[in-house]
Design a protein around this motif. Sequence first.
Motif, PDB file in Angstrom:
ATOM      1  N   CYS A 325     -23.594  65.284  -3.134  1.00  0.00           N
ATOM      2  CA  CYS A 325     -23.144  63.962  -3.544  1.00  0.00           C
ATOM      3  C   CYS A 325     -21.718  64.069  -4.083  1.00  0.00           C
ATOM      4  CB  CYS A 325     -24.086  63.365  -4.581  1.00  0.00           C
ATOM      5  SG  CYS A 325     -24.192  64.298  -6.115  1.00  0.00           S
ATOM      6  N   PHE A 326     -21.132  62.930  -4.416  1.00  0.00           N
ATOM      7  CA  PHE A 326     -19.710  62.916  -4.771  1.00  0.00           C
ATOM      8  C   PHE A 326     -19.354  63.819  -5.958  1.00  0.00           C
ATOM      9  CE2 PHE A 326     -15.963  61.233  -6.888  1.00  0.00           C
ATOM     10  CZ  PHE A 326     -15.051  61.194  -5.844  1.00  0.00           C
ATOM     11  N   PRO A 327     -20.067  63.747  -7.088  1.00  0.00           N
ATOM     12  CA  PRO A 327     -19.702  64.640  -8.204  1.00  0.00           C
ATOM     13  C   PRO A 327     -19.779  66.118  -7.829  1.00  0.00           C
ATOM     14  CG  PRO A 327     -21.159  62.896  -8.968  1.00  0.00           C
ATOM     15  CD  PRO A 327     -21.171  62.836  -7.476  1.00  0.00           C
ATOM     16  N   GLU A 328     -20.740  66.477  -6.989  1.00  0.00           N
ATOM     17  CA  GLU A 328     -20.851  67.878  -6.556  1.00  0.00           C
ATOM     18  C   GLU A 328     -19.684  68.258  -5.660  1.00  0.00           C
ATOM     19  OE1 GLU A 328     -25.762  67.821  -6.676  1.00  0.00           O
ATOM     20  OE2 GLU A 328     -24.689  67.563  -4.795  1.00  0.00           O
ATOM     21  N   LEU A 329     -19.257  67.338  -4.805  1.00  0.00           N
ATOM     22  CA  LEU A 329     -18.085  67.606  -3.962  1.00  0.00           C
ATOM     23  C   LEU A 329     -16.842  67.811  -4.825  1.00  0.00           C
ATOM     24  CD1 LEU A 329     -18.567  65.021  -1.060  1.00  0.00           C
ATOM     25  CD2 LEU A 329     -18.923  67.492  -0.958  1.00  0.00           C
ATOM     26  N   GLN A 330     -16.697  66.975  -5.841  1.00  0.00           N
ATOM     27  CA  GLN A 330     -15.530  67.093  -6.714  1.00  0.00           C
ATOM     28  C   GLN A 330     -15.517  68.444  -7.430  1.00  0.00           C
ATOM     29  OE1 GLN A 330     -15.028  63.800  -9.373  1.00  0.00           O
ATOM     30  NE2 GLN A 330     -13.224  64.651 -10.362  1.00  0.00           N
ATOM     31  N   LYS A 331     -16.662  68.859  -7.939  1.00  0.00           N
ATOM     32  CA  LYS A 331     -16.736  70.164  -8.606  1.00  0.00           C
ATOM     33  C   LYS A 331     -16.438  71.299  -7.633  1.00  0.00           C
ATOM     34  CE  LYS A 331     -20.009  68.839 -12.243  1.00  0.00           C
ATOM     35  NZ  LYS A 331     -21.364  69.053 -12.822  1.00  0.00           N
ATOM     36  N   PHE A 332     -16.892  71.148  -6.397  1.00  0.00           N
ATOM     37  CA  PHE A 332     -16.651  72.196  -5.405  1.00  0.00           C
ATOM     38  C   PHE A 332     -15.161  72.318  -5.098  1.00  0.00           C
ATOM     39  CE2 PHE A 332     -16.270  73.700  -1.006  1.00  0.00           C
ATOM     40  CZ  PHE A 332     -17.009  74.870  -1.075  1.00  0.00           C
ATOM     41  N   VAL A 333     -14.493  71.189  -4.911  1.00  0.00           N
ATOM     42  CA  VAL A 333     -13.051  71.224  -4.629  1.00  0.00           C
ATOM     43  C   VAL A 333     -12.287  71.805  -5.810  1.00  0.00           C
ATOM     44  CG1 VAL A 333     -11.016  69.823  -4.094  1.00  0.00           C
ATOM     45  CG2 VAL A 333     -13.202  69.293  -3.010  1.00  0.00           C
ATOM     46  N   GLU A 334     -12.695  71.449  -7.015  1.00  0.00           N
ATOM     47  CA  GLU A 334     -12.060  72.025  -8.206  1.00  0.00           C
ATOM     48  C   GLU A 334     -12.292  73.527  -8.279  1.00  0.00           C
ATOM     49  OE1 GLU A 334     -13.922  69.776 -11.236  1.00  0.00           O
ATOM     50  OE2 GLU A 334     -12.509  68.090 -11.135  1.00  0.00           O
ATOM     51  N   PHE A 335     -13.426  73.962  -7.762  1.00  0.00           N
ATOM     52  CA  PHE A 335     -13.773  75.383  -7.795  1.00  0.00           C
ATOM     53  C   PHE A 335     -12.917  76.196  -6.829  1.00  0.00           C
ATOM     54  CE2 PHE A 335     -16.468  78.779  -5.905  1.00  0.00           C
ATOM     55  CZ  PHE A 335     -16.534  79.624  -7.006  1.00  0.00           C
ATOM     56  N   VAL A 336     -12.731  75.719  -5.595  1.00  0.00           N
ATOM     57  CA  VAL A 336     -12.015  76.509  -4.585  1.00  0.00           C
ATOM     58  C   VAL A 336     -10.515  76.240  -4.593  1.00  0.00           C
ATOM     59  CG1 VAL A 336     -14.021  76.727  -3.097  1.00  0.00           C
ATOM     60  CG2 VAL A 336     -12.461  74.805  -2.754  1.00  0.00           C
ATOM     61  N   LYS A 337     -10.071  75.093  -5.139  1.00  0.00           N
ATOM     62  CA  LYS A 337      -8.646  74.754  -5.281  1.00  0.00           C
ATOM     63  C   LYS A 337      -7.857  75.010  -3.986  1.00  0.00           C
ATOM     64  CE  LYS A 337      -8.303  75.508 -10.279  1.00  0.00           C
ATOM     65  NZ  LYS A 337      -9.730  75.822 -10.503  1.00  0.00           N
ATOM     66  N   PRO A 338      -8.159  74.279  -2.925  1.00  0.00           N
ATOM     67  CA  PRO A 338      -7.433  74.508  -1.666  1.00  0.00           C
ATOM     68  C   PRO A 338      -6.031  73.916  -1.712  1.00  0.00           C
ATOM     69  CG  PRO A 338      -8.854  72.608  -1.437  1.00  0.00           C
ATOM     70  CD  PRO A 338      -9.124  73.168  -2.817  1.00  0.00           C
ATOM     71  N   ILE A 339      -5.170  74.402  -0.835  1.00  0.00           N
ATOM     72  CA  ILE A 339      -3.851  73.786  -0.671  1.00  0.00           C
ATOM     73  C   ILE A 339      -4.002  72.450   0.046  1.00  0.00           C
ATOM     74  CG2 ILE A 339      -1.638  73.987   0.543  1.00  0.00           C
ATOM     75  CD1 ILE A 339      -1.625  76.913  -0.070  1.00  0.00           C
ATOM     76  N   ASN A 340      -4.850  72.424   1.059  1.00  0.00           N
ATOM     77  CA  ASN A 340      -5.074  71.201   1.821  1.00  0.00           C
ATOM     78  C   ASN A 340      -6.555  71.048   2.120  1.00  0.00           C
ATOM     79  OD1 ASN A 340      -4.502  68.820   3.072  1.00  0.00           O
ATOM     80  ND2 ASN A 340      -3.295  69.704   4.736  1.00  0.00           N
ATOM     81  N   ILE A 341      -6.969  69.845   2.470  1.00  0.00           N
ATOM     82  CA  ILE A 341      -8.382  69.560   2.679  1.00  0.00           C
ATOM     83  C   ILE A 341      -8.540  68.500   3.761  1.00  0.00           C
ATOM     84  CG2 ILE A 341      -8.321  67.856   0.825  1.00  0.00           C
ATOM     85  CD1 ILE A 341     -11.200  68.476   0.205  1.00  0.00           C
ATOM     86  N   LYS A 342      -9.569  68.663   4.590  1.00  0.00           N
ATOM     87  CA  LYS A 342      -9.897  67.669   5.613  1.00  0.00           C
ATOM     88  C   LYS A 342     -11.413  67.534   5.694  1.00  0.00           C
ATOM     89  CE  LYS A 342      -5.834  67.983   8.601  1.00  0.00           C
ATOM     90  NZ  LYS A 342      -5.425  66.582   8.380  1.00  0.00           N
ATOM     91  N   GLY A 343     -11.884  66.342   5.975  1.00  0.00           N
ATOM     92  CA  GLY A 343     -13.306  66.105   6.135  1.00  0.00           C
ATOM     93  C   GLY A 343     -13.765  66.458   7.534  1.00  0.00           C
ATOM     94  N   ILE A 344     -15.017  66.880   7.659  1.00  0.00           N
ATOM     95  CA  ILE A 344     -15.550  67.226   8.984  1.00  0.00           C
ATOM     96  C   ILE A 344     -16.307  66.064   9.607  1.00  0.00           C
ATOM     97  CG2 ILE A 344     -15.707  69.665   8.362  1.00  0.00           C
ATOM     98  CD1 ILE A 344     -18.753  69.300   8.123  1.00  0.00           C
ATOM     99  N   VAL A 345     -16.567  65.004   8.821  1.00  0.00           N
ATOM    100  CA  VAL A 345     -17.256  63.826   9.346  1.00  0.00           C
ATOM    101  C   VAL A 345     -16.268  62.670   9.379  1.00  0.00           C
ATOM    102  CG1 VAL A 345     -19.180  62.221   9.049  1.00  0.00           C
ATOM    103  CG2 VAL A 345     -19.434  64.605   8.368  1.00  0.00           C
ATOM    104  N   SER A 346     -16.129  62.048  10.544  1.00  0.00           N
ATOM    105  CA  SER A 346     -15.147  60.987  10.676  1.00  0.00           C
ATOM    106  C   SER A 346     -15.747  59.648  11.057  1.00  0.00           C
ATOM    107  CB  SER A 346     -14.096  61.374  11.738  1.00  0.00           C
ATOM    108  OG  SER A 346     -14.723  61.597  12.990  1.00  0.00           O
ATOM    109  N   SER A 347     -17.047  59.609  11.371  1.00  0.00           N
ATOM    110  CA  SER A 347     -17.620  58.367  11.888  1.00  0.00           C
ATOM    111  C   SER A 347     -18.587  57.688  10.936  1.00  0.00           C
ATOM    112  CB  SER A 347     -18.351  58.644  13.205  1.00  0.00           C
ATOM    113  OG  SER A 347     -19.431  59.532  13.001  1.00  0.00           O
TER     114      SER A 347
END
Length: 437
Positions: A325-347
């Motif tokens: 869910c959204f809060p878990e996604l936010q924590k994950f992004v904060e954890f890995v700290k990428p330079i860039n990010i893209k979603g794999i689902v577009s539809s």
Amino acid sequence: MESGMVSVDRWTAGSQVYFLTHLHADHLSGLTSKWSRGPLYCSRITAKLFPIKFPGFDLSLLHIVEIGQWHSVSLLSPSSGSSTAVSFMAIDAHHCPGAVMYLFRGEFGCTLYTGDFRWESTSERAQTGRTMLLKAMKDVQLDMLYLDNTYCNPTYCFPSREVAARQVLSIISSHPNHDVVIAVDTLGKENLLLYISRVLKTKIWVWPERLQTMHLLGFHDIFTTKTSVTRIRAVPRYSFNIETLEGLNTMRPTIGIMPSGLPWAPKAFRGMEKLSLESPPLLLHNRWHTGVTTSSTSSKTNGGSLSSGRHDHYIYTVPYSDHSCFPELQKFVEFVKPINIKGIVSSSACNVDPLYHFGSICRIQQASEILCQRLRIKRSEKVGVIDMKSSFGCTSMMQLGRKKRKRQISRAAIHVSRVRLLRRERQGVKIVDTDPD
């Protein structure tokens, strides 16, 4: 990474090696029993289940990737023809049996493709995955994150699967004289079914193909195809709808349970509570619609917790999801700290481009701010020179300065993000690098 080297969950021609995250249908488009375009890497459990999904497939193409271990493959650079090494590691995605995410490292940098995943804060498996990923990324910056953005929307905030499983059990226990039908996919939700079976001390009916999968996964004494020995049945999602439940109730009292995160986009109203279905499930057809009044729904706006709700007369929904869910996604992004990010689902209507919500976390944002400051300083210096020369009528120098600044901005923008996604379908990517160096 250059185009023509690696594809993940994408099965068109043009890559040297292919990677499969898991065996859900939306990640298999283009993959058939006759597919033979190159080596296919997957987890051990996925390889074990592969012959059921693709009978007659050339199994010599399968290469097992052990979770938590570094593997390496030598590929040819399409541009130079020289050999280059790509190292990769599979990490438990905690989505369905065999599901993994892939971490890639090489001269191109570092890339993480999550596939579908759920890492709950309370999950021991997720904590093991975090520790594994942290160790693998030690002293390495993550250049690109391809993220499962199925629920990348602040509206979606549901409980852990452990909590949701207790909600399912509560619904079943409150209907001791009813048959119970639970909608599941061909793979996934096994832990929910095992929990129900263990607590209620009962077997669960599944259809024959699902029973074969359960046996391959090592569950031999819990599931059955005999309807006479249990009142709880796990049925395919495509057969789960209100019309079916109405038909079953003409023979025996029956309730249906839909464990899914999809219906949960709550909006609270004064006096009563309704559900706003941003992306309504296709399973319930026209009978499941926006604004259904619930009898036992508890919801809060802007990221509140959700509990089970009742829709129509026979069907309950429970926010049991195998996607973060959204809060878990936010924590994950904060954890890995990428330079860039893209979603794999577009539809999917329920997701949003991850950069919209997480751009401030990604280091591309920091790099962009530094870059803009430098460009402003250079621009002011160049404008000063041009203004001095323009007093002598040197309009051509001003135009030249503008062109030069545009070229510099273009080059800088390329270097901010080394890894870009050039070709993408609904799921899966061909990972490429547009860095001219």
